[in-house]
Design an enzyme around this catalytic site. Structure first.
Site, mmCIF file in Angstrom:
data_model
loop_
_atom_site.group_PDB
_atom_site.id
_atom_site.type_symbol
_atom_site.label_atom_id
_atom_site.label_comp_id
_atom_site.label_asym_id
_atom_site.label_seq_id
_atom_site.Cartn_x
_atom_site.Cartn_y
_atom_site.Cartn_z
ATOM 1 N N THR A 101 0.864 -1.181 0.000
ATOM 2 C CA THR A 101 0.000 0.000 0.000
ATOM 3 C C THR A 101 0.899 1.228 0.000
ATOM 4 O O THR A 101 1.540 1.548 1.010
ATOM 5 C CB THR A 101 -0.908 0.014 1.237
ATOM 6 O OG1 THR A 101 -1.677 -1.192 1.263
ATOM 7 C CG2 THR A 101 -1.843 1.213 1.200
ATOM 8 N N LYS A 177 -7.186 1.165 -2.739
ATOM 9 C CA LYS A 177 -6.725 0.573 -1.470
ATOM 10 C C LYS A 177 -6.665 1.622 -0.373
ATOM 11 O O LYS A 177 -7.017 1.354 0.791
ATOM 12 C CB LYS A 177 -5.357 -0.064 -1.670
ATOM 13 C CG LYS A 177 -4.767 -0.694 -0.399
ATOM 14 C CD LYS A 177 -5.616 -1.848 0.105
ATOM 15 C CE LYS A 177 -5.123 -2.383 1.466
ATOM 16 N NZ LYS A 177 -3.765 -2.904 1.415
ATOM 17 N N LYS A 245 0.708 4.371 8.522
ATOM 18 C CA LYS A 245 1.181 4.760 7.191
ATOM 19 C C LYS A 245 0.024 4.921 6.212
ATOM 20 O O LYS A 245 -0.062 5.925 5.485
ATOM 21 C CB LYS A 245 2.157 3.702 6.663
ATOM 22 C CG LYS A 245 2.482 3.813 5.177
ATOM 23 C CD LYS A 245 3.372 2.692 4.705
ATOM 24 C CE LYS A 245 2.734 1.331 4.705
ATOM 25 N NZ LYS A 245 1.770 1.138 3.590
#
Length: 298
Positions: A101, A177, A245
């Site tokens: 990701t 995503k 993150k």
């Protein structure tokens, strides 16, 4: 029918599950990982180990795919173009699947750089956790030109029974995503908040979760993480730093598109606070512990 060898760089929780899945399905698999325990697991599954990314790339034939399952864009660039990087041995017509990701602009830049040497790129983030990856039931979001996807259709089908074709624009897999993971982060912060509140109100947390799971407040990630957290199990299945993150990247991607919502940035800040509180290497369900520590209002 013979199939070209496949390479996997990164055999951690998700990558290792994918390795087991492909080995069991009879694929010729070459794996590179810096962690000796992950190396042993890959060998036990039936994979062949490579000492470096470039050595792994040299083992791949025409039309082969290299699956990268590392943590972030910096690691992707390192395994491709760092010392001993795979890119120096990749051949025209081969394909790289980017599964981490990462920011859409990083995916786009990496794809452009690979295209410069004739290597295809599939933007292929994944979701669902190691158990579903091991069983071939994870969600795989793919974005690439149709001929590139068609060329790796057999591999994609072996990895997942839920391959979702987002678009032909590399970067759209990453965008999708990030949207998903921001919602996951918001849901997880919300679940931890209400359980911390329920505990302060004197409610039984297991019973409260039973009610939530059968009512309108239910979310998959809330149930999955909070069941473990209520039991005091904070062993990392998904490290706190991952959603830290991902939510940060998602908020930045939204702002780059001119959108700034009311919840995403706040959820991202909670993950950052957990990191600062020393919870970086715990399961992200440890948000319950963080919110338990909030002093009551006077």
């Amino acid at each position: 029918m013979s199939r070209p060898a496949v390479g996997v760089i990164g055999a951690g929780n998700m990558g290792g599950a994918m390795v087991e899945r492909l080995c069991e399905a009879g694929w010729d698999l070459n794996v590179c990982d810096v962690d000796p325990s992950r190396q042993r697991q890959a060998m036990a599954a039936g994979a062949t180990l490579a000492a470096s990314p470039v050595q792994l790339a040299r083992s791949l034939g025409a039309g082969s795919a290299l699956i990268i399952v590392v943590v972030d864009a910096a690691q992707v660039r390192d395994v491709l173009w760092g010392a001993g990087g795979a890119a120096q041995a990749l051949q025209p017509g081969q394909t790289v699947l980017l599964c981490p990701t990462i920011a859409p602009e990083d995916v786009e830049a990496i794809a452009v750089q690979l295209a410069g040497q004739g290597v295809h790129c599939i933007d292929a983030p994944l979701s669902g956790g190691p158990v579903r990856a091991r069983d071939g039931r994870m969600s795989l979001m793919v974005a690439a030109p149709e001929p590139v996807l068609a060329g790796q259709a057999t591999l994609l089908a072996a990895l997942s029974d839920h391959v979702m074709r987002i678009s032909e624009r590399v970067g759209d897999g990453a965008r999708t995503k990030l949207v998903n993971n921001l919602l996951a982060g918001i849901n997880l912060v919300g679940a931890a908040e209400v359980l911390a509140m329920a505990e302060r109100m004197g409610l039984n947390l297991s019973t409260t979760l039973d009610v939530i799971e059968r009512s309108s407040g239910q979310s998959w990630i809330g149930s999955d993480r909070m069941r473990r957290a209520v039991a005091g199990d904070f062993e990392p299945r998904a490290h706190m730093t991952l959603l830290e993150k991902d939510t940060r990247l998602a908020v930045a991607a939204g702002r780059a598109a001119g959108f700034d919502g009311p919840l995403g940035a706040h959820a991202s800040q909670v993950f950052e606070q957990a990191h600062e509180a020393g919870m970086a290497h715990l399961d992200d369900g440890a948000l319950l512990q963080l919110l338990r520590q909030r002093a009551p209002r006077p």
